[in-house]
Design an enzyme around this catalytic site. Sequence first.
Site, mmCIF file in Angstrom:
data_model
loop_
_atom_site.group_PDB
_atom_site.id
_atom_site.type_symbol
_atom_site.label_atom_id
_atom_site.label_comp_id
_atom_site.label_asym_id
_atom_site.label_seq_id
_atom_site.Cartn_x
_atom_site.Cartn_y
_atom_site.Cartn_z
ATOM 1 N N LYS A 107 55.034 25.316 14.866
ATOM 2 C CA LYS A 107 53.686 24.795 15.097
ATOM 3 C C LYS A 107 53.540 24.515 16.580
ATOM 4 O O LYS A 107 54.529 24.325 17.276
ATOM 5 C CB LYS A 107 53.482 23.496 14.309
ATOM 6 N N HIS B 20 51.682 20.468 21.011
ATOM 7 C CA HIS B 20 50.359 20.165 21.568
ATOM 8 C C HIS B 20 50.334 18.822 22.272
ATOM 9 O O HIS B 20 51.330 18.101 22.285
ATOM 10 C CB HIS B 20 49.295 20.268 20.478
ATOM 11 N N HIS C 298 51.906 15.535 21.221
ATOM 12 C CA HIS C 298 53.340 15.258 21.358
ATOM 13 C C HIS C 298 53.729 14.775 22.742
ATOM 14 O O HIS C 298 54.891 14.499 23.005
ATOM 15 C CB HIS C 298 54.160 16.515 21.027
#
Length: 563
Positions: free
Chosen positions: A124, A127, A130
């Site tokens: 994933k 982004h 984080h």
Amino acid sequence: MDYKAYIAARIPALGVEADELAATVTVPPDPALGDYALPCFKFAKILRKPPAAVASELAAAYPVDDVIESAVAAGPYLNFRIGKKGLARETLVRIGSERENYGVSDMGKGKTVCIDYSSVNIAKPFHIGHLSTTVLGGSLYRIYKALGYRVVGINHLGDYGTQFGKLISAYRRWGNREDVERGGIHAINDLYVRFNNEATEEMEAEAREYFRLIESGDAEANALFEWFKSLTMAYVSAIYDRLHVTFDSYAGERFYLDKMQPVIDALREKGLLVESQGAQIVDLEAYGMPPFIVLRSDGASLYATRDLAAAFYRKKTYDFDKCLYVVAYQQNLHFKQLFKVIELMGEPWAKDLVHVAYGMVSLEEGAMSTRKGKVVWLEDVMNRCVEKAAKVLEEKNPNLENKAEVAEKVGVGAVIFGALYNNKIKDIVFSYEKALNFDGETSVYVQYTCARAASVLAKAKEGGIAYMDAAICTPNAQEFELLKALREFPDVIVSAAKNNEPSLIARFAVDTAQKFNKFYIECKIMQAETEERRAFRLRLTDAALVTLSNALTLLGIGIPEKM
Ligand code: ARG
């Protein structure tokens, strides 16, 4: 310097041990009275004299020097004032000799802290959500290390879940090895997004089947999963390098699959597990919380179940004194439930589990399109900030050497600082312009201050001026303010750890840089009135540079030599 011990050592034996005498020295409530005070009641009893008489006799006999410049009796108290010159000596000698260890202590010796941070999800996007966990955790890691703790940095990877079945299904349908090799995490993410956009009943069923294959140990499905994982890890590792964060363990959710059963058994034995609509839960109604679901009705484990196993595993493996979870406040309830369940299980270490919650980071309106369904990749924010930093540097100093390297430190530093400057629980709106303002409360302001200090010191060296052993002068107002700020650094690190709040260090850095700049502008360093004063100011400049550099390093921000 331990002023209390210093004072105690210069007072005649009063019938108590030196330690006890030092412990009697206090800080007066009103600084106008003095910096330290000795209440004389205790000695009055021993000496059979009124306390005020003891105080004035002691005052008359106290040998003042430049460490303690005055000792004055006021009723039953003996008040001391620290000498500015003594304070200057103490501070400059300490920082000048400890250098990169200034601020380091052994407060946490023998204690272990586990820090769960970043904890990205395989396949994933990494982004902007984080960012905070990564840089807060990375900074706490260094802060606890500086205080002598054994620190275990754990990246609790999100590497388990039905999404991997979907990914394999999407890859089988539309992907091929070359494209994924080339596109890396972006190609993987595209496949995943496409699956979600186009998923039919039939595809969902297929995804479930692939997930079941991973779980049952099917070699091919697992090889694909491992491949996706390694591509993700290569991608995130490059970002971790740029952010200066490291981990000691990458034990993710999958790691705990075979470690859940004993914990579930323990829950059952303790009578905490109940069945509800086919699921196995721990009822937390008495604590005002929804049930903690341990196993779904189909027997599958959950994120929470894996976290429960992880906590036990960490306690057993690392025997931590504290285990921090640096996770967004959206998961407040999850951690409250988790910690409560462990407490109900009778584990005394439940109290050592700490959720270090933080607020959201978003980008200023219009700064970057967050087109529907499109996430903002952290890497793009970093790259963009570095690009902008390069432009700003080009305007300010077109002749700068190593432009790219400096821009990287400034740009990435600004992203880190953006997430660390405010109290962590606050939501933040990141603005490139504000983050790169040379005159703001920014990392670039602190970096520029360091470069300014370094350039003065370099000039002095070129001119053959020795200053490291310079004589100590009585500091003027700006010098004294700066010295007092520098002295606080070790305490600031301790508070940052106690509150799990790196922003205290970020603020300290900005405040201290402001004090340095005030000193720099108002006190001509190279044009000081005497050679002695010039050398003293250079020595003070060196101490400021050391302290500011150490502060930035604890935050994970690089320090350009020139800017
Ligand atoms: N992977 C999770 C997420 O991105 C965070 C995991 C945090 N750590 C934990 N032990 N639950 O939301």
